[in-house]
Write a protein that holds these residues in place. Structure first.
Motif, PDB file in Angstrom:
ATOM      1  N   SER A  78      50.771  35.585  59.783  1.00  0.00           N
ATOM      2  CA  SER A  78      52.091  35.017  59.496  1.00  0.00           C
ATOM      3  C   SER A  78      53.153  36.081  59.272  1.00  0.00           C
ATOM      4  O   SER A  78      54.260  35.989  59.811  1.00  0.00           O
ATOM      5  N   GLN A  79      52.806  37.122  58.488  1.00  0.00           N
ATOM      6  CA  GLN A  79      53.844  38.013  57.949  1.00  0.00           C
ATOM      7  C   GLN A  79      53.994  39.344  58.682  1.00  0.00           C
ATOM      8  O   GLN A  79      55.047  39.974  58.585  1.00  0.00           O
TER       9      GLN A  79
ATOM     10  N   LYS B  66      57.003  39.881  60.857  1.00  0.00           N
ATOM     11  CA  LYS B  66      58.264  39.762  60.115  1.00  0.00           C
ATOM     12  C   LYS B  66      58.465  40.939  59.150  1.00  0.00           C
ATOM     13  O   LYS B  66      59.587  41.256  58.778  1.00  0.00           O
ATOM     14  N   THR B  67      57.364  41.555  58.742  1.00  0.00           N
ATOM     15  CA  THR B  67      57.417  42.595  57.710  1.00  0.00           C
ATOM     16  C   THR B  67      57.571  43.996  58.292  1.00  0.00           C
ATOM     17  O   THR B  67      58.266  44.834  57.723  1.00  0.00           O
ATOM     18  N   LYS B  68      56.888  44.253  59.407  1.00  0.00           N
ATOM     19  CA  LYS B  68      56.933  45.563  60.075  1.00  0.00           C
ATOM     20  C   LYS B  68      56.649  46.714  59.103  1.00  0.00           C
ATOM     21  O   LYS B  68      57.487  47.595  58.880  1.00  0.00           O
TER      22      LYS B  68
ATOM     23  N   PRO C 123      66.455  38.152  55.650  1.00  0.00           N
ATOM     24  CA  PRO C 123      65.436  37.123  55.860  1.00  0.00           C
ATOM     25  C   PRO C 123      64.343  37.245  54.799  1.00  0.00           C
ATOM     26  O   PRO C 123      63.887  38.349  54.501  1.00  0.00           O
TER      27      PRO C 123
ATOM     28  N   PRO D 238      61.068  35.346  54.519  1.00  0.00           N
ATOM     29  CA  PRO D 238      60.069  34.353  54.930  1.00  0.00           C
ATOM     30  C   PRO D 238      58.939  34.245  53.915  1.00  0.00           C
ATOM     31  O   PRO D 238      58.105  35.141  53.797  1.00  0.00           O
TER      32      PRO D 238
END
Length: 600
Positions: A64-65, A68-70, A587, A589
Motif C-alpha cells: 500500500s505505502q 507513496k512513501t519513496k 498527501p 495516505p
C-alpha cells in the motif's frame, strides 16, 4: 581498536533492506525480517500510529505505502554504533521518505530484523526553526515604525480567532494541550488552546492539596524545556501548575483561559469545524480545519449510581472534586475505590486526624515507588540513566521500540523481581485484607496503564497505613445502598459516614466528544485508550496500539491527545507533524485506519 563487527552486520542489512525498498522489491524487503517480527511505525510510512506484526502484515503495508512513501538513505544514525549482546544486535538508524526525515531503532536476530521502529522527525521544507535556523529575535539594521517582537505577538494574539482563523483548535489546556500547542507553535500552525480554568496549570492546582506526581522527574519533561537539575523527583501539584503556566507563557501559546467549549460540528463539504466557545461573557465562533480533544486520557469522571444516593445527608463528591482533608476533621469519611487517588486521599485524611475507611470492591495492583523507580524505570528514566548518557529522547524511543504485543514478556520478569524484593510488604497487605493483583498476566503496572489506565497504586506511604490499620479497610464487598448517614455494604456492614468520596475512576475520552459534538460522532469514533488485549476492562479483539490516541480517527479532522506527561511529550511530536502536513497540503495516505469495535 573498537570492534566494528556489529556496525558492519547492521550496515549490510540496512543496505539490503534500503536497496529493496528503493527498488520496490517487496519480497526482498520482507525477506529481511524474521518470521516472528514487528515493525512499529510512528507516522513515517503509514501516516498513522501502527504496528505491523509478522511478515504478511508488513507485506500488506508495503504494498500500500511503498509507492507513496519513496523511502531512501537507510543507514546507521550519525555518531551511533550498533551493539551486540546475547545474539541481539541493536542500533539507531536514520532514513528519509519523499516528504520527511526519519529516525528509528532496530533489533536483529540471526541476521534478520526482529523489531523495527520508524518515526517521522521532520517534514522537508517545514523544519522547526531551531539550531542554526533559530529566529534572530532582534531586528538589526534600521527602519521606521518597525513593530517589536512584543507588538507583533500582541497583534497575533488579538487577531487570531477574530480577524484570522486558527488552523487547529485544541480543547483542553492541561499538559497534553500545552505540549501539543508548543509543538504546533514551533511548526507555524496557527492554534488556539481552549481551557475552562482561569489559569494554565489550574487542572493541577484544583486537585486535593496533597497530590504529587507519582512518576519521577526524568519521565516528565515537557517538549523543548527540561525541568531544572534541582527540580524535585516527585513534583507537588502546585509546582507543576506553576511550571505549566510559565511554559505556556514563554512558549508564546495562544491560550484562551476562562473559556468554555460549548459545541462543535463538522462540515464535510467545507472540511471545517464550527466550534462555539464562551469567553468574557460572549459566544465566539471559531472555524478551524482540525479539532483536537486534549481533555485528559482519563475522560469524564465515573460517578456510580447507588441506591439511595439522593437521600444522603452529608457531602458526597468524585475524587476529581476532592478539596483535601481540612474541612473534614472530626468527621467520618468513606472512600469508595482503591487505586491511586483513593490511597492519596485516604492518607491525607488520616494525616489530618480524620476517621477514614477505604472500600475496596475489586483487586488492585500495588508497587512501591522506590522499587518501581529502581527496577521498572531506572535504566531509562533516572539520574543514573542520565549519568550513563541516556537522553530523554532516546529513552522515549527505546520504550516505543518494544511492540505492545511482546511488551508483557519484558515486564513480567521485572514485576516478579519486585514481588520478591518486597515480599514482606505484600504479606502485610494481604494480612490486612487488601486484595492484590499483578495484572491478568503478571505484567504489572505499565501494561495495566496501557490496557485500561486504572487498577493500580504506586505506594508512597498509604499502604503501610492500611497494614497498620490506621486507614480502615473493607475489602471484597460492594455498595448495596447509600443511607442518610451511612454506607451499607454487600456483607451487611453499615459504615457511618459524614462524607463519601467516589474514587471510582473515569470513562473513555470519547465521552467528551459526545458532549461537545454528538453521540453519533462519539460512537463513530468509538472507545479511546486500550490495546484490545482481552484483559480486564480492555476488551478484544487485539488492536496493537492505543485506540484513537494521537492518530487519525473514523471522524475526519478529529483527534485525541492525552496521557501522562511522558506520553504528552512523546506523542505530541507525531500528532503535530500529522497536523502540519495537512495544513501545508502534503498527501497523507493513512494506512490501517482502526476499526471501531467498542463504543465507549
Amino acid at each position: 581498536m573498537l570492534d566494528k563487527a556489529p556496525n558492519k552486520k547492521l550496515s549490510d542489512l540496512l543496505d539490503k533492506f534500503g536497496g529493496a525498498l528503493a527498488a520496490g522489491d517487496i519480497d526482498q524487503a520482507v525477506d529481511c525480517f524474521q518470521e516472528d517480527c514487528y515493525w512499529r511505525d510512528l507516522v513515517a510510512f503509514t501516516w498513522n500510529i501502527k504496528t505491523m506484526e509478522g511478515r504478511e502484515q508488513i507485506r500488506d503495508m508495503l504494498k500500500s505505502q511503498l509507492p507513496k512513501t519513496k523511502p531512501s538513505h537507510f543507514a546507521i544514525a550519525e555518531g551511533e554504533d550498533a551493539t551486540e549482546s546475547g545474539g541481539l544486535i541493536e542500533g539507531w538508524i536514520r532514513f528519509e521518505t519523499e516528504v520527511a526525515r526519519g529516525f528509528g531503532h532496530i533489533r536483529l536476530k540471526d541476521g534478520r530484523i526482529w523489531t523495527l521502529l520508524t518515526t517521522m522527525v521532520e517534514l522537508k521544507g517545514h523544519e522547526e526553526p531551531a539550531g542554526f535556523a533559530r529566529p534572530m529575535g532582534a531586528k538589526h539594521g534600521a527602519g521606521k515604525n518597525r513593530p517589536t517582537w512584543k507588538e507583533e505577538r500582541e497583534k497575533e494574539a488579538a487577531e487570531l480567532g477574530f480577524v484570522t482563523q486558527p488552523y487547529t483548535v485544541i480543547i483542553g489546556g492541561g499538559q497534553g494541550g500545552i505540549a501539543l500547542g508548543a509543538r504546533l507553535r514551533q511548526l507555524g500552525v496557527p492554534t488556539i488552546i481552549i481551557e475552562k480554568n482561569e489559569r494554565a496549570g489550574d487542572s493541577w492546582r484544583n486537585r486535593y492539596k496533597s497530590l504529587c506526581l507519582h512518576d519521577p522527574v526524568w519521565y516528565d519533561h515537557m517538549p523543548y524545556i527540561d525541568f531544572p537539575k534541582n527540580w524535585p523527583v516527585f513534583s507537588p501539584k502546585d509546582k507543576i501548575g506553576d511550571w505549566l503556566e510559565m511554559y505556556a507563557k514563554v512558549m508564546e501559546l495562544n491560550y484562551w483561559s476562562s473559556t468554555e467549549a460549548k459545541s462543535a460540528s463538522y462540515d464535510e463539504a467545507k472540511k471545517e469545524w464550527t466550534v462555539v466557545v464562551r469567553r468574557d461573557g460572549k459566544d465566539i465562533t471559531l472555524k478551524p480545519k482540525q479539532l483536537v480533544l486534549a481533555t485528559g486520557q482519563s475522560g469524564k469522571p465515573n460517578i456510580p449510581k447507588f441506591k439511595g444516593m439522593e437521600s444522603f445527608k452529608g457531602e458526597q463528591h468524585h475524587s476529581s472534586k476532592h478539596p483535601g482533608p481540612d474541612a473534614y476533621v472530626g468527621k467520618k469519611v468513606v472512600v469508595i475505590g482503591s487505586n491511586n487517588s483513593a490511597h492519596d486521599i485516604c492518607a491525607a485524611l488520616w494525616e489530618a486526624g480524620v476517621d477514614v475507611t477505604m472500600v475496596q470492591r475489586s483487586t488492585t495492583h500495588i508497587v512501591k515507588s522506590d522499587t518501581l523507580m529502581d527496577i521498572g524505570l531506572g535504566s531509562l528514566y533516572s539520574e543514573q540513566a542520565v549519568q550513563n548518557g541516556m537522553t530523554t529522547a532516546k529513552a522515549d524511543l527505546i520504550f516505543a521500540s518494544l511492540p505492545y504485543k511482546i511488551l508483557p514478556e519484558f515486564q513480567i520478569p521485572l514485576y516478579a523481581k519486585m514481588k520478591e524484593r518486597d515480599a514482606a510488604f505484600y504479606e502485610g497487605l494481604e494480612k490486612a485484607g487488601f486484595m492484590l493483583d499483578w495484572g491478568d498476566d503478571g505484567s504489572g503496572l505499565f501494561m495495566k496503564y496501557l490496557r485500561r489506565g486504572s487498577g493500580y497504586y504506586i505506594d508512597i506511604g498509604a499502604s503501610q497505613l492500611i497494614i497498620d490499620g490506621a486507614i480502615k479497610l473493607k475489602s471484597g464487598v460492594d455498595v448495596t445502598e447509600i443511607r442518610e448517614h451511612s454506607v451499607l455494604l454487600s456483607d451487611g456492614t453499615e459504615l457511618p459516614a459524614d462524607v463519601i468520596v467516589y474514587a471510582t475512576g473515569y470513562g473513555s475520552m470519547n465521552g467528551w466528544a459526545a458532549d461537545l459534538i454528538s453521540k453519533e460522532v462519539a460512537d463513530k469514533v468509538g472507545k479511546c485508550w486500550g490495546l484490545g488485549s482481552n484483559t480486564t476492562k480492555d476488551p478484544g479483539p487485539w488492536e496493537g496500539e492505543q485506540r484513537n490516541m494521537w492518530k487519525p480517527t473514523q471522524q475526519e479532522a478529529l483527534w485525541f491527545h492525552g496521557g501522562n506527561l511522558h506520553q504528552s511529550r512523546h506523542y505530541s511530536q507525531f500528532l503535530a507533524l500529522q497536523l502540519k502536513a495537512r495544513q501545508v497540503g502534503l498527501p497523507t495516505p493513512v494506512y490501517g485506519l482502526q476499526q471501531v469495535y467498542h463504543k465507549g
